[in-house]
Design an enzyme around this catalytic site. Structure first.
Site, PDB file in Angstrom:
ATOM      1  N   GLY A   1      40.512  -0.680   5.903  1.00  0.00           N
ATOM      2  CA  GLY A   1      41.097   0.131   4.840  1.00  0.00           C
ATOM      3  C   GLY A   1      42.256   0.973   5.336  1.00  0.00           C
ATOM      4  O   GLY A   1      42.424   2.117   4.928  1.00  0.00           O
ATOM      5  N   ALA A   2      43.083   0.379   6.211  1.00  0.00           N
ATOM      6  CA  ALA A   2      44.130   1.150   6.886  1.00  0.00           C
ATOM      7  C   ALA A   2      45.478   1.139   6.177  1.00  0.00           C
ATOM      8  O   ALA A   2      46.453   1.665   6.715  1.00  0.00           O
ATOM      9  CB  ALA A   2      44.300   0.623   8.314  1.00  0.00           C
TER      10      ALA A   2
ATOM     11  N   GLY B   1      45.660   6.034   2.153  1.00  0.00           N
ATOM     12  CA  GLY B   1      44.723   7.152   2.271  1.00  0.00           C
ATOM     13  C   GLY B   1      44.430   7.574   3.698  1.00  0.00           C
ATOM     14  O   GLY B   1      45.292   7.519   4.577  1.00  0.00           O
ATOM     15  N   ILE B   2      43.189   7.994   3.931  1.00  0.00           N
ATOM     16  CA  ILE B   2      42.835   8.479   5.262  1.00  0.00           C
ATOM     17  C   ILE B   2      42.812   7.346   6.288  1.00  0.00           C
ATOM     18  O   ILE B   2      42.991   7.601   7.483  1.00  0.00           O
ATOM     19  CB  ILE B   2      41.500   9.248   5.264  1.00  0.00           C
ATOM     20  CG1 ILE B   2      40.332   8.373   4.831  1.00  0.00           C
ATOM     21  CG2 ILE B   2      41.589  10.491   4.392  1.00  0.00           C
ATOM     22  CD1 ILE B   2      38.981   9.059   4.965  1.00  0.00           C
ATOM     23  N   GLY B   3      42.621   6.110   5.840  1.00  0.00           N
ATOM     24  CA  GLY B   3      42.680   4.986   6.762  1.00  0.00           C
ATOM     25  C   GLY B   3      44.070   4.821   7.341  1.00  0.00           C
ATOM     26  O   GLY B   3      44.241   4.611   8.549  1.00  0.00           O
TER      27      GLY B   3
ATOM     28  N   SER C   1      30.028   9.882   3.455  1.00  0.00           N
ATOM     29  CA  SER C   1      30.397  10.908   2.484  1.00  0.00           C
ATOM     30  C   SER C   1      29.208  11.829   2.267  1.00  0.00           C
ATOM     31  O   SER C   1      28.051  11.420   2.433  1.00  0.00           O
ATOM     32  CB  SER C   1      30.790  10.256   1.154  1.00  0.00           C
ATOM     33  OG  SER C   1      30.853  11.200   0.106  1.00  0.00           O
TER      34      SER C   1
ATOM     35  N   TYR D   1      26.841   4.056  -5.343  1.00  0.00           N
ATOM     36  CA  TYR D   1      27.816   4.475  -4.333  1.00  0.00           C
ATOM     37  C   TYR D   1      27.146   5.378  -3.292  1.00  0.00           C
ATOM     38  O   TYR D   1      27.316   5.184  -2.084  1.00  0.00           O
ATOM     39  CB  TYR D   1      28.984   5.211  -4.995  1.00  0.00           C
ATOM     40  CG  TYR D   1      29.934   5.858  -4.004  1.00  0.00           C
ATOM     41  CD1 TYR D   1      30.884   5.098  -3.328  1.00  0.00           C
ATOM     42  CD2 TYR D   1      29.880   7.231  -3.747  1.00  0.00           C
ATOM     43  CE1 TYR D   1      31.750   5.683  -2.415  1.00  0.00           C
ATOM     44  CE2 TYR D   1      30.740   7.816  -2.836  1.00  0.00           C
ATOM     45  CZ  TYR D   1      31.669   7.042  -2.173  1.00  0.00           C
ATOM     46  OH  TYR D   1      32.521   7.634  -1.254  1.00  0.00           O
TER      47      TYR D   1
END
Length: 315
Positions: free
Chosen positions: A36-37, A40-42, A171, A199
């Site tokens: 997930g790079a 966002g934070i990725g 999370s 989730y």
């Protein structure tokens, strides 16, 4: 908001950024895979690790977005950065296996694995493998990926003497799950499931996964740590499929949320900081060890989830 700036034992706080917590750290010679790079934070995690000299492999579902992210990172870092982009759809076990094969073809050692990608869907649909989508993407995909890359990491830490580090991005939402923690019976039949609870279940699974892997690696005497992080409340594209949640995040969330630079800090801290050397099986928040839910530290539940997941990826 005073608590946001209050430093913990590590010397860092919720307001710390990824660049701040990795300042002065030399990552040259290390290789990291980050899922997930592309956003966002990725993406911020990839940028900061590359900034510290780490060769970064961006594992992304959208290759064109990944290439754009790679080009942006390389353009920013003076002297360039070693960044590769490989396709990975975590909801598909076939895609995970293709990614592992493609990574192996690069003939690179692997020192750091950051399981960052995640999905928050509006409905509990099935993945192409017939699994509830949150569980398939957020947990099973990363479980399989970690297993497929683990031998490489073991070899890398033996050859280099450098501790390998595996980081799952979970999370605080892991507390929003079922009474039994993981509703195993619903993984193959998501009908009637609440998507927010599903989730939360997948985020609980992220923690249990690292706890059990940590125990296994300790028993084997392998110098690889396995930890979980809570990045904090961040307004990212994760909420794009949840209209109500997205609306809340864009109003109230603006008050309590942190920036992407702050959100990536705990991941980068656990992946690179010398203070975390030798620490494994822990849950981190605000760049400090934190306390997850009682379900998240249930050793028997962790073993049950491990065996259940192993059956799925082996079938």
């Amino acid at each position: 908001m005073w608590w946001f700036y209050r430093k913990g034992p590590s010397g860092f706080a919720g307001a710390s950024t990824a660049e701040e917590v990795t300042a002065g750290i030399d990552g040259r010679g290390l290789v990291a895979v980050i899922t997930g790079a592309s956003r966002g934070i990725g993406r911020e995690t990839a940028r900061v690790l590359a900034l510290r000299g780490v060769r970064v492999v961006m594992a992304v579902r959208d290759v064109s977005a990944g290439v754009r992210a790679k080009e942006a990172v390389q353009a920013e870092i003076r002297g360039g950065a070693e960044v590769d982009v490989l396709e990975l759809d975590l909801s598909s076990m076939a895609s995970v296996r293709r990614f592992a094969a493609e990574f192996a073809s690069l003939n690179l050692p692997l020192n750091i694995l950051i399981n960052n990608a995640g999905v928050m869907a509006r409905d509990c649909t099935r993945s192409c493998d017939g699994l509830e989508l949150h569980f398939a993407t957020n947990h099973i995909g990363h479980f399989l990926l970690t297993n497929l890359l683990l031998e490489n990491m073991k070899s890398a830490c033996r050859d280099s003497g450098v501790q390998g580090r595996i980081v799952n991005v979970s999370s605080s939402g892991h507390i929003m799950t079922y009474t039994e923690g993981i509703c195993f019976d619903k993984v193959h039949d998501p009908s009637g499931l609440n998507s927010l609870i599903a989730y939360g279940q997948s985020k609980l699974a992220n923690i249990l996964h690292m706890n059990e892997l940590s125990r296994i690696l300790k028993d084997e005497g392998v110098n690889i740590s396995a930890n979980t992080v809570h990045p904090g409340v961040i307004v990212t594209s994760l909420f794009r499929n949840r209209t109500i949640v997205s609306a809340l995040m864009n109003t109230v969330g603006r008050i309590i949320s942190r920036s992407v630079q702050q959100g990536a800090a705990t991941t980068c801290y656990v992946a690179m900081h010398p203070q975390v050397q030798g620490i494994t099986g822990e849950y981190f928040g605000n760049c400090n060890i934190a306390n997850p839910s009682s379900q998240a530290v249930d050793a028997e539940l962790a073993k049950k989830l491990w065996n259940f997941s192993l059956q799925i990826v082996s079938s």
